[in-house]
Design a protein around this motif. Structure first.
Motif, short mmCIF file in Angstrom:
data_model
loop_
_atom_site.label_atom_id
_atom_site.label_comp_id
_atom_site.label_asym_id
_atom_site.label_seq_id
_atom_site.Cartn_x
_atom_site.Cartn_y
_atom_site.Cartn_z
N MET A 295 3.29 -21.43 -40.04
CA MET A 295 4.20 -20.81 -39.07
C MET A 295 3.43 -20.05 -37.99
SD MET A 295 7.29 -19.31 -41.44
CE MET A 295 8.57 -20.36 -42.11
N LYS A 296 2.33 -19.42 -38.38
CA LYS A 296 1.55 -18.64 -37.43
C LYS A 296 0.93 -19.52 -36.36
CE LYS A 296 0.20 -14.40 -36.48
NZ LYS A 296 1.21 -13.36 -36.16
N SER A 297 0.70 -20.79 -36.70
CA SER A 297 0.06 -21.71 -35.74
C SER A 297 1.06 -22.38 -34.81
CB SER A 297 -0.72 -22.77 -36.50
OG SER A 297 0.16 -23.61 -37.25
N ILE A 298 2.37 -22.19 -35.03
CA ILE A 298 3.38 -22.81 -34.18
C ILE A 298 3.58 -21.94 -32.93
CG2 ILE A 298 5.78 -23.56 -34.01
CD1 ILE A 298 5.76 -23.97 -37.04
N PRO A 299 3.37 -22.47 -31.72
CA PRO A 299 3.56 -21.68 -30.51
C PRO A 299 5.02 -21.23 -30.36
CG PRO A 299 2.31 -23.68 -30.04
CD PRO A 299 2.86 -23.82 -31.43
N ARG A 300 5.23 -20.00 -29.97
CA ARG A 300 6.58 -19.51 -29.77
C ARG A 300 7.25 -20.14 -28.56
NH1 ARG A 300 6.43 -13.03 -31.31
NH2 ARG A 300 5.19 -13.26 -33.21
N ASP A 301 6.45 -20.73 -27.68
CA ASP A 301 7.01 -21.38 -26.49
C ASP A 301 7.92 -22.54 -26.86
OD1 ASP A 301 5.61 -19.61 -24.99
OD2 ASP A 301 3.94 -20.98 -24.54
N HIS A 302 7.71 -23.12 -28.07
CA HIS A 302 8.54 -24.26 -28.47
C HIS A 302 10.02 -23.87 -28.55
CE1 HIS A 302 5.07 -26.79 -30.41
NE2 HIS A 302 4.82 -26.42 -29.16
N MET A 303 10.28 -22.75 -29.15
CA MET A 303 11.68 -22.29 -29.27
C MET A 303 12.26 -21.94 -27.91
SD MET A 303 12.70 -22.38 -32.47
CE MET A 303 13.97 -21.14 -32.68
N ARG A 304 11.45 -21.30 -27.04
CA ARG A 304 11.94 -20.96 -25.72
C ARG A 304 12.20 -22.21 -24.89
NH1 ARG A 304 8.30 -16.39 -26.31
NH2 ARG A 304 6.58 -17.57 -25.39
N ALA A 305 11.35 -23.23 -25.08
CA ALA A 305 11.56 -24.48 -24.35
C ALA A 305 12.84 -25.16 -24.81
CB ALA A 305 10.36 -25.40 -24.56
N ALA A 306 13.09 -25.13 -26.11
CA ALA A 306 14.33 -25.73 -26.62
C ALA A 306 15.55 -24.99 -26.10
CB ALA A 306 14.32 -25.72 -28.15
N ALA A 307 15.44 -23.66 -26.03
CA ALA A 307 16.57 -22.87 -25.50
C ALA A 307 16.80 -23.16 -24.03
CB ALA A 307 16.31 -21.38 -25.72
N LEU A 309 16.39 -25.89 -22.57
CA LEU A 309 17.01 -27.22 -22.44
C LEU A 309 18.43 -27.25 -22.96
CD1 LEU A 309 13.96 -29.41 -23.52
CD2 LEU A 309 14.89 -29.14 -21.22
N GLY A 310 18.97 -26.10 -23.35
CA GLY A 310 20.37 -26.00 -23.74
C GLY A 310 20.63 -25.94 -25.23
N ALA A 311 19.58 -25.91 -26.06
CA ALA A 311 19.79 -25.85 -27.51
C ALA A 311 20.11 -24.43 -27.93
CB ALA A 311 18.54 -26.33 -28.24
N GLY A 312 21.08 -24.27 -28.83
CA GLY A 312 21.40 -22.96 -29.38
C GLY A 312 20.34 -22.52 -30.36
N PRO A 313 20.39 -21.27 -30.83
CA PRO A 313 19.36 -20.76 -31.76
C PRO A 313 19.27 -21.58 -33.04
CG PRO A 313 20.66 -18.95 -30.87
CD PRO A 313 21.33 -20.21 -30.42
N VAL A 314 20.42 -21.92 -33.64
CA VAL A 314 20.40 -22.69 -34.89
C VAL A 314 19.89 -24.10 -34.64
CG1 VAL A 314 21.79 -23.61 -36.77
CG2 VAL A 314 22.26 -21.33 -35.88
N SER A 315 20.39 -24.73 -33.57
CA SER A 315 19.97 -26.09 -33.25
C SER A 315 18.47 -26.14 -32.93
CB SER A 315 20.77 -26.62 -32.06
OG SER A 315 20.34 -27.91 -31.69
N ALA A 316 17.99 -25.17 -32.15
CA ALA A 316 16.56 -25.14 -31.81
C ALA A 316 15.71 -24.94 -33.06
CB ALA A 316 16.29 -24.03 -30.81
N PHE A 317 16.18 -24.07 -33.96
CA PHE A 317 15.42 -23.82 -35.20
C PHE A 317 15.35 -25.07 -36.06
CE2 PHE A 317 15.16 -22.62 -39.64
CZ PHE A 317 14.05 -21.78 -39.64
N MET A 318 16.49 -25.74 -36.25
CA MET A 318 16.54 -26.88 -37.16
C MET A 318 15.85 -28.12 -36.60
SD MET A 318 17.86 -25.69 -39.85
CE MET A 318 17.93 -27.25 -40.73
N THR A 319 15.87 -28.29 -35.28
CA THR A 319 15.31 -29.51 -34.70
C THR A 319 13.88 -29.35 -34.19
OG1 THR A 319 16.29 -28.97 -32.55
CG2 THR A 319 17.58 -30.38 -34.03
N VAL A 320 13.48 -28.12 -33.87
CA VAL A 320 12.15 -27.90 -33.29
C VAL A 320 11.23 -27.15 -34.24
CG1 VAL A 320 10.88 -26.83 -31.38
CG2 VAL A 320 13.06 -27.96 -30.95
N TYR A 321 11.71 -26.01 -34.75
CA TYR A 321 10.83 -25.13 -35.53
C TYR A 321 10.69 -25.59 -36.98
CZ TYR A 321 8.64 -20.82 -37.14
OH TYR A 321 7.77 -19.90 -37.66
N PHE A 322 11.82 -25.80 -37.65
CA PHE A 322 11.77 -26.13 -39.08
C PHE A 322 10.96 -27.37 -39.39
CE2 PHE A 322 13.61 -28.25 -42.83
CZ PHE A 322 13.30 -27.30 -43.79
#
Length: 405
Positions: A295-307, A309-322
């Motif tokens: 988790m520490k190696s995952i850039p936080r920009d990924h979640m911001r980029a998903a947001a 592009l219109g993804a909600g917090p849950v959708s961004a987490f499940m499709t990008v981060y998880f």
């Protein structure tokens, strides 16, 4: 053309020298690994199929028994060999070891062998009648079949026993009577407890690792130290602490009674619930640490980029981060499961009679009754379970990581 060929040969020689140098540098480490890890494990596991005590102590009798069909009482020659070699083994002080091997084949044969060895010098022909006078068991064909079973250097008895199987008098293999089935039931309990502990550790450890990874520098260090803190305390001490906390007069029951959550103390110890709580507490860091490193190696920009592009917090987490954390989650779950399957101190202290795991039986057989053959067979059974599960989970986590890359 000749210069090009000379250059190619020089490059090959240089490459070979580098390889030989690398092998020479690695050789001591490889030898140490083989001597300290591989050889002891292989040596232990061979005990599950190798039991030469009787055959080496009584070679002539063993050779005769190997050729015996086992269908009718043996000839006078066999009785004479028993008298001679049991007496010689008694004088050489080897009979106890050989008779222990006999006892694995049929209960009570150790005392029979020792009694026979003590009186072997006084036996005279006809030896069949003399041995029956020593003990009527020598006149039973089951005794001789047990001797035949112990006469080989290799045996499948321990492996079959670990699988709750036995070899029938006709040579076939069948299940033992229901009242004698022990080991597969313990294996089922062991696997079930290990799976549940792994799932609970994943459910608790994933949020913990996420909070640690998302926390600031100072807070992250504090949380990291708190996760490492249990490693500074003995496993036995941590388990004993849970006994104090979970007993009916313990702190946890007292707190729930004071808060009015329960009307009377609950049985939280010496049952399956206590095993789950104590084992999850002990093994949780082994899941959090590898997951945290991923988790520490995952850039936080990924979640911001998903947001963006219109993804909600849950959708961004499940499709990008998880999906990016699955390799760490898989490695942590695999580590927890492998450690859980070999636990025996914690279940023995906080569990009930039905919660004892197969590793505890291995310890008792090896150290308590010195039945190294059966202990090795049960260890082999556990190793096979891990060998089946490890590549499946490891390949899944690895394949996921490759897709993400």
């Amino acid at each position: 053309m000749s210069g090009s060929a000379d250059l190619s040969r020089k490059l090959k020689r240089a490459s070979r020298r580098k390889q030989l140098t690398a092998i020479g540098l690695l050789a001591p480490a490889l030898m140490l690994m083989v001597a300290a890890f591989v050889w002891p494990i292989v040596s232990l596991l061979t005990n599950s199929v190798r039991a030469p005590e009787f055959a080496t102590t009584m070679p002539n009798l063993s050779a005769w028994l190997q050729s015996w069909d086992g269908q009718s009482m043996p000839a006078e020659t066999a009785f004479r060999l028993v008298a001679e070699e049991f007496g010689a083994a008694m004088d050489a002080k080897n009979l106890a070891m050989a008779s222990t091997r006999l006892n694995y084949e049929k209960g009570g044969l150790r005392s029979l062998a020792m009694k026979t060895g003590r009186r072997a010098k006084d036996l005279q022909a006809p030896f069949a009648e003399a041995l029956v006078r020593v003990d009527p068991a020598w006149g039973e064909i089951e005794t001789w079949r047990a001797l035949k079973g112990a006469s080989g250097v290799f045996t499948d008895r321990f492996v079959l026993q670990a699988l709750d199987l036995e070899r029938k008098p006709d040579g076939g293999i069948g299940a033992v009577p229901p009242e004698q089935r022990v080991y597969l039931d313990r294996l089922e309990v062991t696997l079930w407890i290990s799976i549940v502990v792994t799932l609970l550790a994943a459910l608790i450890g994933y949020p913990m690792a996420y909070v640690m990874a998302m926390a600031g520098k100072t807070a992250g260090r504090v949380l990291f130290i708190l996760v490492l803190l249990p490693f500074w305390v003995s496993l036995l001490v941590r388990t004993a602490a849970w006994v104090v906390l979970l007993q009916k007069e313990g702190i946890l029951n007292g707190a729930m009674l004071a808060l009015g959550l329960i009307a009377e103390p609950k049985q939280l110890i010496f049952n399956r619930l206590g095993v789950y709580i104590a084992m999850v507490h002990v093994l949780l860091p082994f899941l959090v640490l590898p997951l945290y490193s991923v988790m520490k190696s995952i850039p936080r920009d990924h979640m911001r980029a998903a947001a963006s592009l219109g993804a909600g917090p849950v959708s961004a987490f499940m499709t990008v981060y998880f999906p990016q954390t699955i390799p760490g989650l898989g490695a942590g779950c695999l580590l927890v499961f492998i450690l859980a399957i070999g636990f025996y101190v914690t279940p023995a202290l906080v569990g009930g009679s039905g919660d004892q795991m197969i590793s505890g039986m291995i310890s008792e057989l090896a150290l308590g009754t010195a039945n190294w053959g059966l202990a090795s067979a049960l260890a082999l059974l556990l190793l096979c379970c891990i060998a089946i599960i490890y590549p499946v989970l490891g390949r899944y986590a690895g394949a996921t990581g490759l897709k993400l890359g």
